[in-house]
Structures are given as C-alpha cells and as structure tokens.
Design an enzyme around this catalytic site. Structure first.
Site, PDB file in Angstrom:
ATOM      1  N   CYS A 125      11.184 -23.502  24.910  1.00  0.00           N
ATOM      2  CA  CYS A 125      10.007 -24.003  24.203  1.00  0.00           C
ATOM      3  C   CYS A 125       8.725 -23.557  24.910  1.00  0.00           C
ATOM      4  CB  CYS A 125      10.070 -25.525  24.098  1.00  0.00           C
ATOM      5  SG  CYS A 125       8.823 -26.237  23.007  1.00  0.00           S
ATOM      6  N   CYS A 126       8.675 -23.715  26.209  1.00  0.00           N
ATOM      7  CA  CYS A 126       7.497 -23.291  26.973  1.00  0.00           C
ATOM      8  C   CYS A 126       7.297 -21.783  26.889  1.00  0.00           C
ATOM      9  CB  CYS A 126       7.640 -23.700  28.440  1.00  0.00           C
ATOM     10  SG  CYS A 126       7.375 -25.442  28.781  1.00  0.00           S
ATOM     11  N   CYS A 208       1.841 -30.966  27.309  1.00  0.00           N
ATOM     12  CA  CYS A 208       2.148 -31.283  25.920  1.00  0.00           C
ATOM     13  C   CYS A 208       2.611 -32.739  25.823  1.00  0.00           C
ATOM     14  CB  CYS A 208       3.238 -30.359  25.396  1.00  0.00           C
ATOM     15  SG  CYS A 208       2.715 -28.641  25.207  1.00  0.00           S
ATOM     16  N   CYS A 211       6.309 -33.877  26.471  1.00  0.00           N
ATOM     17  CA  CYS A 211       6.833 -33.620  27.817  1.00  0.00           C
ATOM     18  C   CYS A 211       5.943 -34.196  28.920  1.00  0.00           C
ATOM     19  CB  CYS A 211       7.013 -32.122  28.022  1.00  0.00           C
ATOM     20  SG  CYS A 211       8.157 -31.359  26.854  1.00  0.00           S
ATOM     21  N   CYS A 234       5.976 -24.770  33.689  1.00  0.00           N
ATOM     22  CA  CYS A 234       6.170 -24.253  32.334  1.00  0.00           C
ATOM     23  C   CYS A 234       6.550 -22.776  32.339  1.00  0.00           C
ATOM     24  CB  CYS A 234       4.919 -24.467  31.487  1.00  0.00           C
ATOM     25  SG  CYS A 234       3.481 -23.524  32.037  1.00  0.00           S
TER      26      CYS A 234
END
Length: 238
Positions: A125-126, A208, A211, A234
């Site tokens: 995702c990062c 985010c 998280c 990240c």
C-alpha cells in the site's frame, strides 16, 4: 497546483559529486546554513517533501527559496486535519504546494487488490500510494529537502545533513536532522506557523488515518505508526 518551471537536470555523476561536496563543506552546520547551500547549488531544481505534520520545513526553505515547490503525497487516506493543514500552508506561506497522487484512487486500488490492503500488506500500500508517486514527482528535480530527524527512530539515527539518494537519483538534504521535537515546536510557535490540528501528545507522529493510532503516555512518538506491525517506515526514507 502546478510546479514552478525548472531548469535542465544535471547528470547523476555531477549530482553525486555535489552531494559529496556538500557533506564535506557543511559538517555540523545549522539548518539555515544547509538550506542556503542547497538554494545556491540547486537554483530552480530544488523541492521540499512535506507530510503536513508541521509547516516548519516549508517555511524554513521558503526563506531561501521563495515559491518553492512543496510536494504533498495525497494518498487518499489522510485525516481531514492534514488536508486542512495543507490548504493553510498553500494560502499563507510563500510556497507552491504540489499534490502528488497515486496512479490509482483508493476505490480503484480496492477493486484491483481488495479492500483494506493497508491491513493485509501495508508495504504494498505504501509503495503504490507513496513511494512510487514520489519517485515519479522527483524525476525533474536535482535536490529534495526532507524533515527527517535523527531522534525520531533508530533507523534514522545516522541521518546525514546531505547525501546522494541512490533510490531516487538526486541529492537529499535533511536540514532538521539534529533538531529535537522541541526545536520544531519552538520554531513553529515563534513564527506562528500553520499547525496540523491532529498534532498532540496523543498523535505526535501523523501519517495516513488507517495506519496512525493514538500513542500511550511515555511511549515512543512513532509507536502509533503501523501499530501492532513490524513495519516502522513507509519506504520513502529507506
């Protein structure tokens, strides 16, 4: 918003040499001296990356480079307060905020990779929402300035003031490397800078929304980032 015009980028070898020269010249220099060197060395090809946790770094750089591009990674997962801080920075500081967005919206990512990828594979995702978009945005610059500080984590303890970023292929400047959290707070208060309203003792480090968790009293400031996972970065800074 659109970025300001930039001059032709020099070769990787030349940029690597400039980074080495800067590291030798600056030693234990203060943030203002580091930024003065960066502004003189990379006119028209310098940018700032900011998470909008604070506006200290954009303000500092704007004193040397009025109108400087400030890259904001608009991941689609930010707190409303972070987006509010971005807007306030854009309207009150002498900078050009550039929203850097991923190739896919959150909805498109959910369709392709399944919902809540950040829970199942936060590294992926990062990578898609931060690392890859930033790398693409940095391609036209020669130098980027970050707010990484040595005291933030063990992995950042040896952060240099100036280095060549092999991953992104440009010079990386970390003028706040030796600053403490109190130094950052004090600078912001003295200059009455825009503040991310999430920033507090419970949220001393903001990423985010999915998280970022509250931090217990006495816990490490970054313990709320990817809480309960082994992940601590990240991927932007290694």
């Amino acid at each position: 918003m659109t970025a300001v015009a930039r001059r032709t980028r020099r070769s990787t070898g030349r940029l690597r040499a400039l980074a080495a020269d800067g590291a030798d010249r600056l030693g234990q220099a203060g943030a203002e001296e580091v930024l003065a060197w960066a502004a003189a060395t990379f006119p028209g090809t310098l940018t700032v990356a900011s998470s909008m946790e604070t506006s200290v770094l954009p303000h500092l750089v704007s004193q040397q480079v009025p109108g400087v591009d400030v890259l904001f990674l608009d991941t689609g997962y930010h707190f409303a307060e972070t987006l509010g801080a971005r807007d306030e920075v854009a309207h009150t500081l002498d900078v050009t905020v550039v929203d850097v967005r991923p190739e896919r919206t959150v909805a498109q990512q959910d369709v392709e990779h399944g919902p809540r990828l950040h829970e199942r594979d936060p590294a992926a995702c990062c990578r898609m929402r931060k690392v890859e978009p930033l790398r693409a945005a940095l391609a036209g610059y020669e130098c980027w300035v970050t707010g990484v500080r040595r005291e933030e984590s063990a992995s950042r303890a040896d952060t240099p003031l100036v280095a060549f970023d092999e991953t992104n292929g440009l010079v990386k400047v970390n003028p706040l490397a030796a600053w403490s959290a109190d130094d950052v707070l004090g600078y912001g208060l003295r200059h009455r800078l825009p503040v991310n309203l999430m920033l507090s003792s419970e949220y001393p480090s903001i990423g985010c929304a999915p998280c970022t968790a509250r931090v217990e009293p006495g816990a490490h400031p970054r313990s709320g980032r990817w809480s309960g996972m082994s992940k601590t970065e990240c991927g932007i800074h290694g």
